[in-house]
Design a protein around this motif. Sequence first.
Motif, PDB file in Angstrom:
ATOM      1  N   ILE A  45       0.995  -1.161  -0.063  1.00  0.00           N
ATOM      2  CA  ILE A  45      -0.068   0.094  -0.136  1.00  0.00           C
ATOM      3  C   ILE A  45       0.739   1.149  -0.073  1.00  0.00           C
ATOM      4  CG2 ILE A  45      -1.618   1.255   1.494  1.00  0.00           C
ATOM      5  CD1 ILE A  45      -2.783  -1.527   2.235  1.00  0.00           C
ATOM      6  N   TYR A  46       1.897   1.401   0.903  1.00  0.00           N
ATOM      7  CA  TYR A  46       2.840   2.288   0.886  1.00  0.00           C
ATOM      8  C   TYR A  46       3.428   2.597  -0.463  1.00  0.00           C
ATOM      9  CZ  TYR A  46       2.202   2.686   5.979  1.00  0.00           C
ATOM     10  OH  TYR A  46       2.031   2.867   7.230  1.00  0.00           O
ATOM     11  N   ILE A  50       3.477   6.093  -2.130  1.00  0.00           N
ATOM     12  CA  ILE A  50       4.737   7.065  -1.814  1.00  0.00           C
ATOM     13  C   ILE A  50       5.701   6.666  -2.694  1.00  0.00           C
ATOM     14  CG2 ILE A  50       6.391   7.373   0.260  1.00  0.00           C
ATOM     15  CD1 ILE A  50       4.330   6.580   2.227  1.00  0.00           C
ATOM     16  N   PRO A  51       6.304   7.511  -3.514  1.00  0.00           N
ATOM     17  CA  PRO A  51       7.454   7.351  -4.494  1.00  0.00           C
ATOM     18  C   PRO A  51       8.497   6.804  -3.901  1.00  0.00           C
ATOM     19  CG  PRO A  51       6.427   9.456  -4.865  1.00  0.00           C
ATOM     20  CD  PRO A  51       5.870   8.823  -3.629  1.00  0.00           C
ATOM     21  N   MET A  90       9.168  14.567   6.744  1.00  0.00           N
ATOM     22  CA  MET A  90      10.172  13.498   6.247  1.00  0.00           C
ATOM     23  C   MET A  90      10.007  13.320   4.699  1.00  0.00           C
ATOM     24  SD  MET A  90      10.257  10.870   9.753  1.00  0.00           S
ATOM     25  CE  MET A  90      11.461   9.923   8.543  1.00  0.00           C
ATOM     26  N   MET A  91       9.129  13.711   4.112  1.00  0.00           N
ATOM     27  CA  MET A  91       8.777  13.419   2.548  1.00  0.00           C
ATOM     28  C   MET A  91       9.358  14.683   1.705  1.00  0.00           C
ATOM     29  SD  MET A  91       7.136  10.810   2.882  1.00  0.00           S
ATOM     30  CE  MET A  91       5.841   9.712   3.536  1.00  0.00           C
ATOM     31  N   GLN A  92       9.764  15.835   2.559  1.00  0.00           N
ATOM     32  CA  GLN A  92      10.355  17.165   1.927  1.00  0.00           C
ATOM     33  C   GLN A  92      11.646  16.622   1.275  1.00  0.00           C
ATOM     34  OE1 GLN A  92      10.395  20.437   4.163  1.00  0.00           O
ATOM     35  NE2 GLN A  92      11.026  21.759   2.494  1.00  0.00           N
ATOM     36  N   ILE A  99      14.289  12.704   3.599  1.00  0.00           N
ATOM     37  CA  ILE A  99      14.539  11.774   4.822  1.00  0.00           C
ATOM     38  C   ILE A  99      14.097  10.601   4.764  1.00  0.00           C
ATOM     39  CG2 ILE A  99      14.446  11.603   7.372  1.00  0.00           C
ATOM     40  CD1 ILE A  99      13.936  14.688   7.477  1.00  0.00           C
ATOM     41  N   LEU A 100      12.934  10.402   4.557  1.00  0.00           N
ATOM     42  CA  LEU A 100      12.390   8.887   4.586  1.00  0.00           C
ATOM     43  C   LEU A 100      13.155   8.048   3.262  1.00  0.00           C
ATOM     44  CD1 LEU A 100      10.409   6.484   4.820  1.00  0.00           C
ATOM     45  CD2 LEU A 100       8.809   7.510   3.155  1.00  0.00           C
ATOM     46  N   GLU A 101      13.645   8.584   2.098  1.00  0.00           N
ATOM     47  CA  GLU A 101      14.429   7.942   1.200  1.00  0.00           C
ATOM     48  C   GLU A 101      15.580   7.426   1.501  1.00  0.00           C
ATOM     49  OE1 GLU A 101      16.014   8.580  -3.419  1.00  0.00           O
ATOM     50  OE2 GLU A 101      14.508   9.868  -2.616  1.00  0.00           O
TER      51      GLU A 101
END
Length: 268
Positions: A45-46, A50-51, A90-92, A99-101
Amino acid sequence: MHIPSLQNAKKLTNRFNLGGWQKHGFVQHPEDTRTIEQINDNLEIYANKIPEVQKFIKEIRSLSPQNKALMSDVIERAEYKPLLMTDIDMMQKNQGTSILERLISDIIEAAKSTPESLDFLKTVLNNTDSVGAKYALTEMSGGILKTKDVAKQFEVSKDLVPMIAKQTLDGGYLGTFEKEKNFMDFIKVLINPMSKPENIKLLKEVQKTADNIENAEPVYIDTFVRTNTPVEKIKENIKTLPDIAKLFENAGKKLDTTEYLTKNTNIN
């Protein structure tokens, strides 16, 4: 055309964001009871929305069940937007990555090279609220999770996380990152190549002993974990600390706990 039934549709199984009022600061979350099927569904789902997750989904699918669960926890924390004055996006993107990547990439690599760091990260998430978790994740997104030089420090520091979280994060919401910074400042002292794992192992015993002595000054953690004093000598000093403190109390003095434990010279 076949239309999947609602019963077969994948749905998120949140672990932290369960709706309603949430406690702030030091929060000990219940044991993870999700099935591997639920965790796999979460990750798919994520990936669809979420790219950053989609980019690494093949590698994520190959992780162990334990690390898939951790990955799901990290993404859940990253995606959640609390209704608070303080939050971290955290997606910016910053210099092309978020940050997430960076975290996803590091966790995939650490699963092979530094699994100790992932056990540590799981413990951090299990003892923090959304703000504390996001702050810690952000601070640990610079590559430390895959740094082999501090693998042992991660391993021996894991059991100290609840104690540190309680001391630094407990209490009400301040509307700042002050508590979270204090928490991570302690963590950074421990997760450092200069910090000796054998000294870190003694911190719980030191804390337990010193807490019961009114005239003993707080231990300076950075000095203690980096001292070159032999471990056996430190252990001896821990045992005699209450008696020495009593002598100081009778003389109306405070005991420099760190000095005594690491040098055993402050007894005049």
